[in-house]
Design a protein around this motif. Structure first.
Motif, PDB file in Angstrom:
ATOM      1  N   MET A  32     -25.986  23.151  52.351  1.00 34.69           N
ATOM      2  CA  MET A  32     -27.027  24.176  52.216  1.00 34.69           C
ATOM      3  C   MET A  32     -28.416  23.552  52.269  1.00 34.69           C
ATOM      4  N   ALA A  33     -28.608  22.440  51.581  1.00 35.75           N
ATOM      5  CA  ALA A  33     -29.911  21.773  51.588  1.00 35.75           C
ATOM      6  C   ALA A  33     -30.256  21.273  52.989  1.00 35.75           C
ATOM      7  N   ALA A  34     -29.285  20.693  53.680  1.00 32.41           N
ATOM      8  CA  ALA A  34     -29.525  20.205  55.038  1.00 32.41           C
ATOM      9  C   ALA A  34     -29.851  21.352  55.985  1.00 32.41           C
ATOM     10  N   THR A  35     -29.170  22.472  55.821  1.00 28.65           N
ATOM     11  CA  THR A  35     -29.448  23.632  56.666  1.00 28.65           C
ATOM     12  C   THR A  35     -30.850  24.174  56.400  1.00 28.65           C
ATOM     13  N   LEU A  36     -31.250  24.229  55.154  1.00 28.58           N
ATOM     14  CA  LEU A  36     -32.600  24.694  54.836  1.00 28.58           C
ATOM     15  C   LEU A  36     -33.664  23.737  55.368  1.00 28.58           C
TER      16      LEU A  36
END
Length: 81
Positions: A32-36
């Protein structure tokens, strides 16, 4: 323009994959952090491509960054195996 769209997308995908593999948190949170983080990465890649003087320099920058990210991903896969 192709360097910004296609190269930026490829670079962003590689950066997202590298971040998701290397962030020190659970898999779901890292993903999720990488996608954001992929949104500002893509934006910066697009800005950088349009700020360069020549298309050759834009492609070289995108390509060199992609090679570094692919090496990082490959190294991470070798270490994890």
């Amino acid at each position: 323009m192709a360097a910004a769209i296609l190269g930026g997308y490829a670079l962003t995908a590689l950066a997202t994959m590298a971040l998701a593999m290397n962030l020190p948190m659970s898999r779901a949170e890292a993903s999720m952090a990488a996608t954001l983080l992929s949104f500002p990465i893509y934006t910066c890649a697009m800005i950088w491509v349009f700020a360069t003087r020549t298309a050759k320099r834009a492609w070289l920058g995108i390509g060199a960054s992609a090679v570094v990210l692919m090496a990082l991903i490959g190294l991470q896969r070798l270490v994890a195996a």
